[in-house]
Design a protein around this motif. Structure first.
Motif, PDB file in Angstrom:
ATOM      1  N   GLU A  54       2.878  11.911   9.783  1.00 12.98           N
ATOM      2  CA  GLU A  54       3.295  10.867   8.840  1.00 12.98           C
ATOM      3  C   GLU A  54       3.566   9.532   9.539  1.00 12.98           C
ATOM      4  O   GLU A  54       3.295   8.461   8.984  1.00 12.98           O
ATOM      5  CB  GLU A  54       4.513  11.316   8.025  1.00 12.98           C
ATOM      6  CG  GLU A  54       5.815  11.508   8.783  1.00 12.98           C
ATOM      7  CD  GLU A  54       5.985  12.887   9.413  1.00 12.98           C
ATOM      8  OE1 GLU A  54       7.135  13.255   9.718  1.00 12.98           O
ATOM      9  OE2 GLU A  54       4.968  13.620   9.615  1.00 12.98           O
ATOM     10  N   LYS A  58       1.567   6.105   8.582  1.00 13.16           N
ATOM     11  CA  LYS A  58       2.288   4.878   8.217  1.00 13.16           C
ATOM     12  C   LYS A  58       1.794   3.702   9.057  1.00 13.16           C
ATOM     13  O   LYS A  58       1.522   2.613   8.534  1.00 13.16           O
ATOM     14  CB  LYS A  58       3.795   5.050   8.412  1.00 13.16           C
ATOM     15  CG  LYS A  58       4.552   3.753   8.096  1.00 13.16           C
ATOM     16  CD  LYS A  58       6.057   3.879   8.322  1.00 13.16           C
ATOM     17  CE  LYS A  58       6.764   2.645   7.769  1.00 13.16           C
ATOM     18  NZ  LYS A  58       7.256   1.747   8.799  1.00 13.16           N
ATOM     19  N   SER A  62      -0.489   0.639   7.532  1.00 15.49           N
ATOM     20  CA  SER A  62       0.127  -0.692   7.603  1.00 15.49           C
ATOM     21  C   SER A  62      -0.778  -1.676   8.336  1.00 15.49           C
ATOM     22  O   SER A  62      -1.012  -2.793   7.873  1.00 15.49           O
ATOM     23  CB  SER A  62       1.464  -0.633   8.344  1.00 15.49           C
ATOM     24  OG  SER A  62       2.368   0.203   7.688  1.00 15.49           O
ATOM     25  N   TYR A  84       7.806   7.833   4.051  1.00  9.65           N
ATOM     26  CA  TYR A  84       6.365   7.884   4.325  1.00  9.65           C
ATOM     27  C   TYR A  84       5.530   8.126   3.073  1.00  9.65           C
ATOM     28  O   TYR A  84       4.303   8.124   3.140  1.00  9.65           O
ATOM     29  CB  TYR A  84       6.080   8.982   5.357  1.00  9.65           C
ATOM     30  CG  TYR A  84       6.765  10.292   5.045  1.00  9.65           C
ATOM     31  CD1 TYR A  84       6.250  11.177   4.104  1.00  9.65           C
ATOM     32  CD2 TYR A  84       7.964  10.647   5.683  1.00  9.65           C
ATOM     33  CE1 TYR A  84       6.895  12.371   3.804  1.00  9.65           C
ATOM     34  CE2 TYR A  84       8.615  11.838   5.392  1.00  9.65           C
ATOM     35  CZ  TYR A  84       8.069  12.688   4.452  1.00  9.65           C
ATOM     36  OH  TYR A  84       8.704  13.871   4.142  1.00  9.65           O
ATOM     37  N   TYR A  87       2.719   5.644   2.086  1.00  6.96           N
ATOM     38  CA  TYR A  87       1.663   5.546   3.096  1.00  6.96           C
ATOM     39  C   TYR A  87       0.739   6.755   3.035  1.00  6.96           C
ATOM     40  O   TYR A  87      -0.483   6.618   3.036  1.00  6.96           O
ATOM     41  CB  TYR A  87       2.278   5.402   4.493  1.00  6.96           C
ATOM     42  CG  TYR A  87       3.138   4.169   4.613  1.00  6.96           C
ATOM     43  CD1 TYR A  87       2.567   2.934   4.890  1.00  6.96           C
ATOM     44  CD2 TYR A  87       4.517   4.236   4.408  1.00  6.96           C
ATOM     45  CE1 TYR A  87       3.355   1.792   4.976  1.00  6.96           C
ATOM     46  CE2 TYR A  87       5.309   3.105   4.488  1.00  6.96           C
ATOM     47  CZ  TYR A  87       4.715   1.881   4.775  1.00  6.96           C
ATOM     48  OH  TYR A  87       5.492   0.753   4.844  1.00  6.96           O
TER      49      TYR A  87
END
Length: 192
Positions: A54, A58, A62, A84, A87
């Protein structure tokens, strides 16, 4: 009246355990400036720590601008409201990630180098469909890479986004470090 505080220049090293001579310093600094990666509360980065599935998702979602507001997923271990969730859901909605087994994403599991290659290759394909094709590779242990990841590893190695080790091996099942994650994500974002 009180004057506005004077902004202070960033210290020479963004994190106290990551000297500017560290091989990944530039990659970490670039991503930290974009708030893609953070250090720990004690001011360290811990470059050799592992990265969970995770955490990696993320960072890479991003860095590539792929966060999708309102995306949903139904992994049994990804509760709505978790830091998370958005994401992982964004990556799932774009078919960048699938689960491990039995409906779980694999939260808390350290991500392997070959799974990183698969995620990064799917992002490239999502953003520029058909633009990238895998080439041959000189990696000495390509035969030990799982079938589902071979083309991704070849592609990312050929593009210089994921490198082998000094001995020419890739070590597909090695767990990714935070320094490696910064390098891969930074190079991927630059290539887009």
């Amino acid at each position: 009246g009180r004057s506005a505080p004077t902004p202070t220049a960033a210290p020479e090293s963004t994190f106290r355990d990551l000297p500017s001579a560290h091989w990944a310093y530039g990659y970490v600094k670039a991503l930290a400036e974009k708030n893609v990666i953070n250090g720990y509360d004690d001011g360290t980065f811990r470059p050799s720590n592992n990265v969970t599935r995770e955490e990696f998702v993320k960072m890479i979602i991003s860095a590539t601008g792929m966060l999708q507001a309102g995306a949903e997923c139904e992994f049994s271990d990804v509760p709505a409201g978790a830091w998370y969730y958005e994401y992982v859901a964004s990556a799932y909605a774009k078919e960048i990630v699938s689960g491990m087994d039995e409906g779980a994403f694999g939260i808390g599991t350290n991500i392997t180098r070959q799974d990183v290659a698969v995620i990064a290759a799917r992002i490239l394909d999502y953003l520029k469909p058909g633009a990238y094709t895998a080439a041959e590779t000189t990696l000495t242990d390509i035969d030990s890479v799982s079938d589902y990841a071979v083309q991704s590893v070849k592609l990312l190695n050929n593009m210089g986004i994921i490198n082998g080790y000094d001995d020419g091996s890739f070590m597909p099942r090695n767990e990714l470090t935070r320094a490696e994650a910064a390098a891969i994500i930074s190079k991927l974002a630059e290539s887009l």
